[in-house]
Design a protein around this motif. Structure first.
Motif, PDB file in Angstrom:
ATOM      1  N   UNK A  31       0.875  -1.154   0.000  1.00 36.61           N
ATOM      2  CA  UNK A  31       0.000   0.000   0.000  1.00 36.61           C
ATOM      3  C   UNK A  31       0.921   1.215   0.000  1.00 36.61           C
ATOM      4  N   UNK A  32       0.532   2.263  -0.691  1.00 34.43           N
ATOM      5  CA  UNK A  32       1.439   3.402  -0.837  1.00 34.43           C
ATOM      6  C   UNK A  32       0.714   4.714  -0.604  1.00 34.43           C
ATOM      7  N   UNK A  33       1.499   5.735  -0.354  1.00 32.86           N
ATOM      8  CA  UNK A  33       0.891   7.030  -0.075  1.00 32.86           C
ATOM      9  C   UNK A  33       1.835   8.177  -0.359  1.00 32.86           C
ATOM     10  N   UNK A  34       1.272   9.357  -0.403  1.00 31.18           N
ATOM     11  CA  UNK A  34       2.017  10.602  -0.525  1.00 31.18           C
ATOM     12  C   UNK A  34       1.742  11.461   0.717  1.00 31.18           C
ATOM     13  N   UNK A  35       2.822  12.031   1.219  1.00 28.65           N
ATOM     14  CA  UNK A  35       2.735  12.978   2.323  1.00 28.65           C
ATOM     15  C   UNK A  35       3.529  14.212   1.933  1.00 28.65           C
ATOM     16  N   UNK A  36       3.331  15.299   2.649  1.00 21.98           N
ATOM     17  CA  UNK A  36       4.115  16.504   2.390  1.00 21.98           C
ATOM     18  C   UNK A  36       4.467  17.183   3.704  1.00 21.98           C
ATOM     19  N   UNK A  37       5.526  17.968   3.633  1.00 16.93           N
ATOM     20  CA  UNK A  37       6.005  18.610   4.854  1.00 16.93           C
ATOM     21  C   UNK A  37       6.641  19.947   4.528  1.00 16.93           C
ATOM     22  N   UNK A  88       0.313  24.636  -1.378  1.00 19.97           N
ATOM     23  CA  UNK A  88       0.736  23.270  -1.719  1.00 19.97           C
ATOM     24  C   UNK A  88       2.259  23.146  -1.722  1.00 19.97           C
ATOM     25  N   UNK A  89       2.944  24.260  -1.573  1.00 22.25           N
ATOM     26  CA  UNK A  89       4.406  24.236  -1.540  1.00 22.25           C
ATOM     27  C   UNK A  89       4.897  23.413  -0.354  1.00 22.25           C
ATOM     28  N   UNK A  90       5.749  22.428  -0.638  1.00 24.46           N
ATOM     29  CA  UNK A  90       6.234  21.523   0.393  1.00 24.46           C
ATOM     30  C   UNK A  90       7.205  20.530  -0.235  1.00 24.46           C
ATOM     31  N   UNK A  91       7.857  19.767   0.617  1.00 24.53           N
ATOM     32  CA  UNK A  91       8.574  18.576   0.157  1.00 24.53           C
ATOM     33  C   UNK A  91       7.574  17.424   0.188  1.00 24.53           C
ATOM     34  N   UNK A  92       7.466  16.741  -0.928  1.00 28.00           N
ATOM     35  CA  UNK A  92       6.516  15.630  -1.044  1.00 28.00           C
ATOM     36  C   UNK A  92       7.260  14.310  -0.921  1.00 28.00           C
ATOM     37  N   UNK A  93       6.726  13.446  -0.056  1.00 30.99           N
ATOM     38  CA  UNK A  93       7.345  12.164   0.214  1.00 30.99           C
ATOM     39  C   UNK A  93       6.432  11.018  -0.223  1.00 30.99           C
ATOM     40  N   UNK A  94       7.040  10.019  -0.785  1.00 24.46           N
ATOM     41  CA  UNK A  94       6.376   8.772  -1.124  1.00 24.46           C
ATOM     42  C   UNK A  94       6.617   7.795   0.028  1.00 24.46           C
ATOM     43  N   UNK A 118       8.311   2.358   4.889  1.00 20.71           N
ATOM     44  CA  UNK A 118       9.406   2.859   4.059  1.00 20.71           C
ATOM     45  C   UNK A 118       9.072   4.234   3.512  1.00 20.71           C
ATOM     46  N   UNK A 119      10.127   5.037   3.360  1.00 22.44           N
ATOM     47  CA  UNK A 119       9.981   6.410   2.876  1.00 22.44           C
ATOM     48  C   UNK A 119      11.023   6.753   1.839  1.00 22.44           C
ATOM     49  N   UNK A 120      10.624   7.588   0.891  1.00 21.77           N
ATOM     50  CA  UNK A 120      11.583   8.136  -0.054  1.00 21.77           C
ATOM     51  C   UNK A 120      12.266   9.365   0.521  1.00 21.77           C
TER      52      UNK A 120
END
Length: 129
Positions: A31-37, A88-94, A118-120
């Motif tokens: 299962x996968x997702x996108x997050x941002x910070x 929406x400006x951020x670092x996006x992580x998979x 796990x994270x990119x």
């Protein structure tokens, strides 16, 4: 162990679009997702998808503007972002979480940071004129 490599970030004007990609090594049974910070803030849920690709969820701030999808044959996750806003400006992580071959594993997606294994490294998205 799986490695995740994101790409596709960059600078875009408000109202524009970007498409992020995340290539995963190994199998597609995640299962996968996108997050941002952003600096000084906690990592925020953006979107998630089951390993089958048939079940998806979105954060409230991106519903109707972002679309998550995956191509398991290519072990690749995508995030299509439209009508981008400066916020929406951020670092996006998979992120990826091991999923079993059961029916439950096939339909489940996850929405919190703690649930992922796990994270990119992240890709920067900047929305600015």
């Amino acid at each position: 162990q799986v490695q995740l490599v994101e790409s596709g970030g960059g600078l875009v004007q408000p109202g524009g679009s970007l498409k992020l990609s995340c290539v995963a090594s190994g199998s597609s049974l995640y299962a996968m997702g996108w997050f941002r910070q952003t600096p000084g803030k906690e990592r925020e849920f953006v979107a998630a998808i089951s390993w089958s690709g048939g079940y998806k969820g979105y954060g409230d701030s991106v519903k109707g503007r972002f679309t998550i999808f995956r191509e398991n044959a290519k072990n690749t996750l995508y995030l299509e972002m439209n009508t981008l806003k400066p916020e929406d400006t951020a670092v996006y992580y998979c992120a990826a979480k091991s999923a079993g071959r059961s029916y439950s594993g096939m339909i489940t997606y996850y929405t919190t940071v703690e649930q992922y294994d796990y994270w990119g490294q992240g890709t920067q998205v900047t929305v600015s004129s």
